[in-house]
Design a protein around this motif. Structure first.
Motif, PDB file in Angstrom:
ATOM      1  N   SER A 141      41.987  43.729  44.449  1.00  0.00           N
ATOM      2  CA  SER A 141      42.376  45.054  43.974  1.00  0.00           C
ATOM      3  C   SER A 141      43.858  45.126  43.622  1.00  0.00           C
ATOM      4  O   SER A 141      44.363  46.207  43.283  1.00  0.00           O
ATOM      5  N   ASP A 142      44.555  43.997  43.687  1.00  0.00           N
ATOM      6  CA  ASP A 142      45.990  43.981  43.419  1.00  0.00           C
ATOM      7  C   ASP A 142      46.276  44.396  41.968  1.00  0.00           C
ATOM      8  O   ASP A 142      45.771  43.784  41.025  1.00  0.00           O
ATOM      9  N   SER A 143      47.122  45.416  41.825  1.00  0.00           N
ATOM     10  CA  SER A 143      47.355  45.971  40.480  1.00  0.00           C
ATOM     11  C   SER A 143      48.223  45.052  39.622  1.00  0.00           C
ATOM     12  O   SER A 143      48.028  44.971  38.411  1.00  0.00           O
ATOM     13  N   THR A 144      49.178  44.363  40.238  1.00  0.00           N
ATOM     14  CA  THR A 144      50.078  43.513  39.460  1.00  0.00           C
ATOM     15  C   THR A 144      49.364  42.244  38.997  1.00  0.00           C
ATOM     16  O   THR A 144      49.458  41.849  37.842  1.00  0.00           O
ATOM     17  N   LEU A 145      48.673  41.610  39.931  1.00  0.00           N
ATOM     18  CA  LEU A 145      48.010  40.350  39.608  1.00  0.00           C
ATOM     19  C   LEU A 145      46.850  40.526  38.633  1.00  0.00           C
ATOM     20  O   LEU A 145      46.728  39.789  37.657  1.00  0.00           O
ATOM     21  N   TYR A 146      45.995  41.495  38.906  1.00  0.00           N
ATOM     22  CA  TYR A 146      44.716  41.546  38.197  1.00  0.00           C
ATOM     23  C   TYR A 146      44.585  42.731  37.240  1.00  0.00           C
ATOM     24  O   TYR A 146      43.672  42.747  36.429  1.00  0.00           O
ATOM     25  N   GLN A 147      45.467  43.707  37.372  1.00  0.00           N
ATOM     26  CA  GLN A 147      45.535  44.830  36.407  1.00  0.00           C
ATOM     27  C   GLN A 147      44.175  45.432  36.068  1.00  0.00           C
ATOM     28  O   GLN A 147      43.892  45.745  34.910  1.00  0.00           O
ATOM     29  N   GLY A 148      43.348  45.556  37.079  1.00  0.00           N
ATOM     30  CA  GLY A 148      42.057  46.229  36.866  1.00  0.00           C
ATOM     31  C   GLY A 148      40.984  45.364  36.214  1.00  0.00           C
ATOM     32  O   GLY A 148      39.925  45.865  35.843  1.00  0.00           O
ATOM     33  N   ARG A 149      41.274  44.037  36.045  1.00  0.00           N
ATOM     34  CA  ARG A 149      40.250  43.062  35.645  1.00  0.00           C
ATOM     35  C   ARG A 149      39.440  43.453  34.400  1.00  0.00           C
ATOM     36  O   ARG A 149      38.215  43.407  34.396  1.00  0.00           O
ATOM     37  N   LEU A 150      40.139  43.809  33.351  1.00  0.00           N
ATOM     38  CA  LEU A 150      39.465  44.123  32.092  1.00  0.00           C
ATOM     39  C   LEU A 150      38.942  42.848  31.444  1.00  0.00           C
ATOM     40  O   LEU A 150      39.690  41.880  31.261  1.00  0.00           O
ATOM     41  N   SER A 151      37.674  42.848  31.070  1.00  0.00           N
ATOM     42  CA  SER A 151      37.069  41.672  30.446  1.00  0.00           C
ATOM     43  C   SER A 151      37.887  41.227  29.227  1.00  0.00           C
ATOM     44  O   SER A 151      38.197  42.033  28.353  1.00  0.00           O
ATOM     45  N   GLY A 152      38.234  39.954  29.196  1.00  0.00           N
ATOM     46  CA  GLY A 152      38.985  39.408  28.068  1.00  0.00           C
ATOM     47  C   GLY A 152      40.493  39.475  28.219  1.00  0.00           C
ATOM     48  O   GLY A 152      41.225  38.963  27.377  1.00  0.00           O
ATOM     49  N   HIS A 178      46.863  53.715  33.547  1.00  0.00           N
ATOM     50  CA  HIS A 178      47.312  53.330  34.887  1.00  0.00           C
ATOM     51  C   HIS A 178      46.180  52.600  35.597  1.00  0.00           C
ATOM     52  O   HIS A 178      45.052  52.592  35.133  1.00  0.00           O
ATOM     53  N   HIS A 179      46.515  52.072  36.770  1.00  0.00           N
ATOM     54  CA  HIS A 179      45.588  51.187  37.458  1.00  0.00           C
ATOM     55  C   HIS A 179      44.427  51.909  38.134  1.00  0.00           C
ATOM     56  O   HIS A 179      44.629  52.903  38.813  1.00  0.00           O
ATOM     57  N   ILE A 180      43.232  51.403  37.924  1.00  0.00           N
ATOM     58  CA  ILE A 180      42.079  51.777  38.755  1.00  0.00           C
ATOM     59  C   ILE A 180      41.583  50.468  39.356  1.00  0.00           C
ATOM     60  O   ILE A 180      41.244  49.536  38.633  1.00  0.00           O
ATOM     61  N   ALA A 181      41.554  50.401  40.689  1.00  0.00           N
ATOM     62  CA  ALA A 181      41.333  49.116  41.363  1.00  0.00           C
ATOM     63  C   ALA A 181      39.897  48.618  41.245  1.00  0.00           C
ATOM     64  O   ALA A 181      39.644  47.426  41.172  1.00  0.00           O
ATOM     65  N   GLY A 182      38.943  49.553  41.237  1.00  0.00           N
ATOM     66  CA  GLY A 182      37.549  49.108  41.272  1.00  0.00           C
ATOM     67  C   GLY A 182      37.285  48.313  42.536  1.00  0.00           C
ATOM     68  O   GLY A 182      36.687  47.248  42.503  1.00  0.00           O
ATOM     69  N   ALA A 183      37.735  48.854  43.677  1.00  0.00           N
ATOM     70  CA  ALA A 183      37.566  48.129  44.931  1.00  0.00           C
ATOM     71  C   ALA A 183      36.086  48.095  45.327  1.00  0.00           C
ATOM     72  O   ALA A 183      35.551  47.051  45.684  1.00  0.00           O
ATOM     73  N   ASN A 184      35.455  49.259  45.243  1.00  0.00           N
ATOM     74  CA  ASN A 184      34.025  49.282  45.537  1.00  0.00           C
ATOM     75  C   ASN A 184      33.234  48.750  44.336  1.00  0.00           C
ATOM     76  O   ASN A 184      32.234  48.077  44.498  1.00  0.00           O
ATOM     77  N   ASP A 185      33.736  49.080  43.152  1.00  0.00           N
ATOM     78  CA  ASP A 185      33.092  48.692  41.880  1.00  0.00           C
ATOM     79  C   ASP A 185      33.949  47.627  41.197  1.00  0.00           C
ATOM     80  O   ASP A 185      34.721  47.955  40.322  1.00  0.00           O
ATOM     81  N   ASN A 186      33.913  46.327  41.496  1.00  0.00           N
ATOM     82  CA  ASN A 186      32.824  45.775  42.243  1.00  0.00           C
ATOM     83  C   ASN A 186      33.370  44.680  43.170  1.00  0.00           C
ATOM     84  O   ASN A 186      32.685  43.729  43.471  1.00  0.00           O
ATOM     85  N   ASN A 187      34.670  44.859  43.597  1.00  0.00           N
ATOM     86  CA  ASN A 187      35.254  43.845  44.483  1.00  0.00           C
ATOM     87  C   ASN A 187      34.485  43.738  45.798  1.00  0.00           C
ATOM     88  O   ASN A 187      34.425  42.665  46.405  1.00  0.00           O
ATOM     89  N   SER A 188      33.912  44.869  46.233  1.00  0.00           N
ATOM     90  CA  SER A 188      33.111  44.828  47.459  1.00  0.00           C
ATOM     91  C   SER A 188      32.018  43.765  47.315  1.00  0.00           C
ATOM     92  O   SER A 188      31.764  42.975  48.233  1.00  0.00           O
TER      93      SER A 188
END
Ligand SMILES: [Zn+2]
Length: 493
Positions: A61-72, A319-329
């Motif tokens: 869920s790290d905002s700097t490293l993964y920035q919300g994991r947008l495909s591509g 801005h960042h949305i972590a998607g911790a439950n969707d779907n890092n859980s």
């Protein structure tokens, strides 16, 4: 009450099992081999730990490293690399023909690369409360009158047109996702299907001459792209400003449209200004990750059970949305299961595939690509368990295709024996328009169970979906449930 009783029973059961096996050891240390179940349990207790899974959710869920994991995007690629390293650390095997664990595929990526805002009548709207950047918006700034166009649907075959009688040329349309159809009947759903697509809304607005859109829907990168079409997602808090003085707010108006099946479009007389700073990359890459543990049976090892979860999320909106439950859980639980099975002294009879999917949020691109490019013959896949948002809740809900409900038994049996949380089983009648990777697999004929966390306070596609509200005890139960479900399916007769 029921829950705590069940959980107490489970602790007692596990303690009893430990005592029994400990006393057997003491009496006959040489003759008595560790039972298969005991070996699986040992590895489960060593490797599936709520706090550890929670830390994985937090990391991804790290905002700097993964920035919300947008495909591509570059952020997603870093998440892919991190998971890939975990696969390798657990010693998962690779499939021939892939790029290591990676199944690369071409995709499109629209990324926020600068400032975005939405203004109504000159006043800046509040991010997250009122609006999010449009996932596939064009780059640019537009200002124009807003015209309400209902569901934004033009369906000549169904005698329905939200654009009838309004002029949207050079204007911004305000529309809602979905269609006025309320029937859950398969045939009716099929008729309305093409108009439920977000892509239809954009194409149709562009066709009618609109230059932009305020889309009342949750943010996501799953939409049509047009180089001249700028848009943002909005909530009712903002949308209702265009309904002031009309006696009905937007959701009441939508309800009226649904019940009368009659459009209620109108020019609002109010202006909006949208700025979206975007970069469109039509040559981006998606990456599914596939690793496996070979089955222990010489024949059955050529059959497979699959644990899958999407790794991607929405990216920066802006801005960042972590998607911790969707779907890092789910990713975190998948990795915990992979670790526990890879370190277990005994292995299930069938081979177990761990599959993280890309592009779920971008229109299920990863699972659709996989189904078109399977790495093992489809008929050799005996079971897919697809994970969605499982870190919050009192229990779980599962979805199976209505004609193959019996495959839920692997999971229900595991729950009954070890986990004791409520599980709600719901058959999916309609797979024409999948909303999850699991339903994509069902559509392609794979015996699939979708599993979600059920109950509890969860947040969907918004900034409150953070690692802080993930529940380590839920994550631990979920991972244990998945672990046993996979073992049950992989060892079934
Ligand atoms: Zn999502």
């Amino acid at each position: 009450m029921i829950l705590s009783k069940a959980r107490t029973a489970r602790v007692v059961l596990i303690a009893a099992l430990s005592l029994i096996s400990a006393s057997l050891y003491a009496q006959r240390p040489q003759q008595k081999p560790v039972s298969e179940e005991r070996a699986y349990l040992n590895s489960m207790f060593d490797n599936i730990k709520g706090q550890k899974i929670f830390e994985t959710v937090r990391h991804l869920s790290d905002s700097t490293l993964y920035q919300g994991r947008l495909s591509g995007s570059a952020g997603m690629l870093r998440a892919v690399e991190w998971v890939e390293n975990k696969y390798s650390e657990f010693g998962l095997e690779t499939f021939e023909g892939l790029n290591g664990y990676r199944q690369d595929y071409p995709t499109v990526c629209d990324e926020v690369v600068g400032k975005c805002y939405v203004k109504v009548d000159g006043k800046k709207a509040v991010w997250a409360r009122d609006w999010y950047s449009g996932g596939t918006s064009a780059n640019g700034t537009i200002e124009a009158e807003v015209v309400f166009a209902g569901y934004g649907v033009t369906a000549p075959d169904l005698g329905y047109d939200d654009y009838e009688g309004i002029d949207v040329k050079g204007k911004i349309v305000l529309i809602e996702g979905e269609t006025p159809n309320t029937s859950r009947n398969d045939d009716t759903l099929r008729m309305w299907y093409p108009y439920t697509l977000h892509q239809h809304k954009v194409e149709n607005a562009v066709k009618h001459g609109a230059i932009g859109m305020l889309y009342r829907w949750v943010p996501g990168p799953n939409n049509g792209y047009d180089p001249s079409f700028v848009y943002a997602y909005v909530n009712y808090s903002l949308a209702d400003k265009f309904f002031e003085g009309r006696g009905k707010n937007m959701s009441e108006t939508m309800r009226q449209i649904r019940s009368e099946k009659k459009p209620a479009s109108f020019a609002t007389g109010k202006k909006a200004k949208l700025k979206m700073t975007m970069r469109h990359n039509p040559n981006a890459q998606g990456h599914n990750l596939l690793g496996f543990i070979k089955g222990s049976d010489p024949v059955l090892c050529n059959e497979y059970v699959v644990l899958s979860a999407h790794l991607d999320h929405l990216g920066m909106v802006p801005h960042h949305i972590a998607g911790a439950n969707d779907n890092n859980s789910s990713t975190a639980c998948l990795l915990a299961v992979a670790e526990a099975l890879s370190k277990s002294k005994v292995k299930p009879k069938r081979s177990v595939i761990f599959l993280t999917l890309d592009g779920e949020e971008a229109g299920l691109t990863g699972s659709i690509y996989y189904c078109g490019h399977p790495v093992v013959p489809a008929e050799k896949v005996k079971y897919i368990l697809n994970l969605e948002q499982i870190g919050i809740g009192d229990g779980f809900s599962t979805g199976t295709k209505y004609d193959s409900r019996e495959i839920a038994k692997y999971l229900l049996d595991a729950n009954e024996k070890y986990i004791h949380r409520p599980v709600f089983d719901s058959p999916k009648k309609y797979v024409t328009r999948p909303r999850t990777d699991g339903v994509v697999f069902m559509k392609y004929g794979y015996p699939t169970v979708d599993i979600f966390g059920f109950g509890g306070e969860s947040y969907y596609h918004e900034p409150r979906d953070t690692w802080e509200i993930q529940d380590p005890s839920v994550l631990e139960d979920a991972a244990q449930l998945l672990y046993w479900s996979i073992i049950n399916a992989a060892n079934a007769d």
